[in-house]
Design a protein around this motif. Structure first.
Motif, short mmCIF file in Angstrom:
data_model
loop_
_atom_site.label_atom_id
_atom_site.label_comp_id
_atom_site.label_asym_id
_atom_site.label_seq_id
_atom_site.Cartn_x
_atom_site.Cartn_y
_atom_site.Cartn_z
N LYS A 99 34.77 -31.66 -48.30
CA LYS A 99 34.93 -31.19 -46.93
C LYS A 99 36.37 -31.31 -46.44
O LYS A 99 36.83 -30.48 -45.66
N GLN A 100 37.05 -32.37 -46.83
CA GLN A 100 38.46 -32.52 -46.48
C GLN A 100 39.22 -33.12 -47.65
O GLN A 100 38.67 -33.91 -48.41
N ILE A 101 40.47 -32.68 -47.78
CA ILE A 101 41.28 -33.14 -48.90
C ILE A 101 42.64 -33.59 -48.37
O ILE A 101 43.31 -32.85 -47.66
N TYR A 102 43.00 -34.82 -48.69
CA TYR A 102 44.26 -35.39 -48.24
C TYR A 102 45.35 -35.07 -49.27
O TYR A 102 45.18 -35.29 -50.47
N VAL A 103 46.49 -34.56 -48.77
CA VAL A 103 47.56 -34.18 -49.68
C VAL A 103 48.91 -34.32 -48.98
O VAL A 103 49.05 -33.93 -47.81
N GLN A 120 36.61 -24.07 -48.72
CA GLN A 120 35.76 -24.76 -47.74
C GLN A 120 36.35 -26.09 -47.28
O GLN A 120 35.90 -26.67 -46.29
N ALA A 121 37.38 -26.57 -47.97
CA ALA A 121 37.92 -27.90 -47.68
C ALA A 121 39.05 -27.81 -46.65
O ALA A 121 39.95 -26.98 -46.75
N GLN A 122 39.01 -28.70 -45.67
CA GLN A 122 40.10 -28.82 -44.71
C GLN A 122 41.25 -29.60 -45.35
O GLN A 122 41.04 -30.69 -45.88
N ILE A 123 42.44 -29.02 -45.32
CA ILE A 123 43.61 -29.71 -45.88
C ILE A 123 44.20 -30.61 -44.81
O ILE A 123 44.58 -30.15 -43.73
N VAL A 124 44.28 -31.90 -45.10
CA VAL A 124 44.85 -32.88 -44.17
C VAL A 124 46.18 -33.35 -44.77
O VAL A 124 46.21 -34.03 -45.79
N THR A 125 47.28 -32.97 -44.12
CA THR A 125 48.61 -33.27 -44.64
C THR A 125 49.00 -34.71 -44.32
O THR A 125 48.78 -35.19 -43.20
N THR A 126 49.60 -35.38 -45.30
CA THR A 126 50.04 -36.77 -45.12
C THR A 126 51.54 -36.88 -45.41
O THR A 126 52.16 -35.97 -45.93
N ALA A 145 41.32 -36.45 -52.42
CA ALA A 145 42.77 -36.63 -52.28
C ALA A 145 43.46 -36.21 -53.57
O ALA A 145 42.92 -36.38 -54.66
N ILE A 146 44.65 -35.65 -53.40
CA ILE A 146 45.53 -35.39 -54.54
C ILE A 146 46.54 -36.53 -54.57
O ILE A 146 47.26 -36.75 -53.59
N ILE A 147 46.60 -37.24 -55.69
CA ILE A 147 47.40 -38.46 -55.78
C ILE A 147 48.21 -38.46 -57.08
O ILE A 147 47.94 -37.65 -57.98
#
Length: 280
Positions: A99-103, A120-126, A145-147
């Motif tokens: 649902k959401q992906i942190y990147v 479908q995933a909300q991109i949450v910028t960090t 998350a992309i890590i």
């Protein structure tokens, strides 16, 4: 001596800082981690040093760093390039359930193939890759998350994908700097520790835009057989449509005198903002 880098420990900036130290004489270094570019820049003073990302192989130059260099009184003392790659972790069993992906903001540009496959995933910028991991670990069901790939070995999640960058041979170049103005006269008196140099600088026309300005600037270097490895334009921000040129000049030790003679000649007509002169 403090070494200020984007943190926390485990980021690519942290890895780059440690890689840079292996090329230097032994010294007493304390790592000083900060969550944002501005905080890293502000933390550097005196004889302390800092490190910021400048260029990624897939996503180009880091505008946040260039914008600081454009007006900062800093001296670059070196650079380091390290390989980078990323993994995906998710607390779901299937990619379609994310649902959401942190990147991190720069990582996003390096993993476009993966992100475009997750509409479908909300991109949450960090602000950093380790912040992405922290937010994921405290996130709700459906989080991902992309890590950094290096962090994958210590995690255990239902869904884990290795090497999700757009291509495997990816790398990032970082600059190491001190908080002091880079003066042409002081730089020109330095003795290089190696045979090749790099000299980054900004050149800004002191008059309104006119045909041939960039051609004339480049002509200074072409005439003296000085190699330009980078050319970019950035808005000066004080007036719409006025730009400054970011340049990186490379050469050999026997070109040192002609380099600084050329820059002094340019300074009589343009605003020349040197950023450093160091061995590569």
């Amino acid at each position: 001596m403090k070494f200020s880098v984007l943190g926390p420990a485990g980021t690519f900036a942290d890895a780059a800082a440690k890689a840079y130290l292996t090329t230097q004489p032994d010294s007493d270094i304390v790592f000083d981690y900060h969550p944002t570019f501005d905080q890293v820049y502000q933390a550097v003073s005196g004889d302390n040093i800092g490190l910021l990302p400048l260029e990624n192989q897939l996503d180009g130059y880091v505008s946040a760093t260039l914008q600081r260099l454009q007006s900062a009184d800093v001296t670059e003392i070196g650079e380091i390039t390290i390989p980078v790659n990323f993994g995906l972790v998710a607390n779901v069993a299937d990619l379609k359930q994310i649902k959401q992906i942190y990147v991190q903001f720069k990582t996003e540009g390096q993993c476009q193939k993966l992100l475009s496959s997750l509409p479908q995933a909300q991109i949450v910028t960090t602000s950093s890759n380790m912040v992405s991991l922290e937010k994921f670990q405290s996130g709700e069901p459906g989080s991902a998350a992309i890590i950094p790939q290096s962090q994958m070995a210590v995690l255990k999640q239902p869904l884990m994908l290795d090497k999700v960058a757009d291509q495997d041979d990816n790398s990032t170049r970082f600059i190491i700097f001190k908080s002091r103005p880079a003066n042409l006269e002081a730089l020109s008196s330095q003795a290089l520790s190696d045979t090749h140099f790099k000299a980054p600088l900004f050149v800004t026309p002191s008059f309104n835009d006119q045909p041939g300005t960039l051609y004339e600037i480049l002509g200074y270097f072409a005439k003296q057989q000085l190699n330009l490895v980078t050319l970019m334009s950035l808005p000066v921000k004080t007036q719409l449509g006025v730009y400054s040129f970011y340049l990186e000049v490379s050469g050999t030790r026997d070109q040192q005198e002609v380099l600084f003679t050329t820059l002094r000649q340019m300074a009589s007509k343009y605003r020349v903002h040197p950023l450093g002169y160091y061995a590569v």
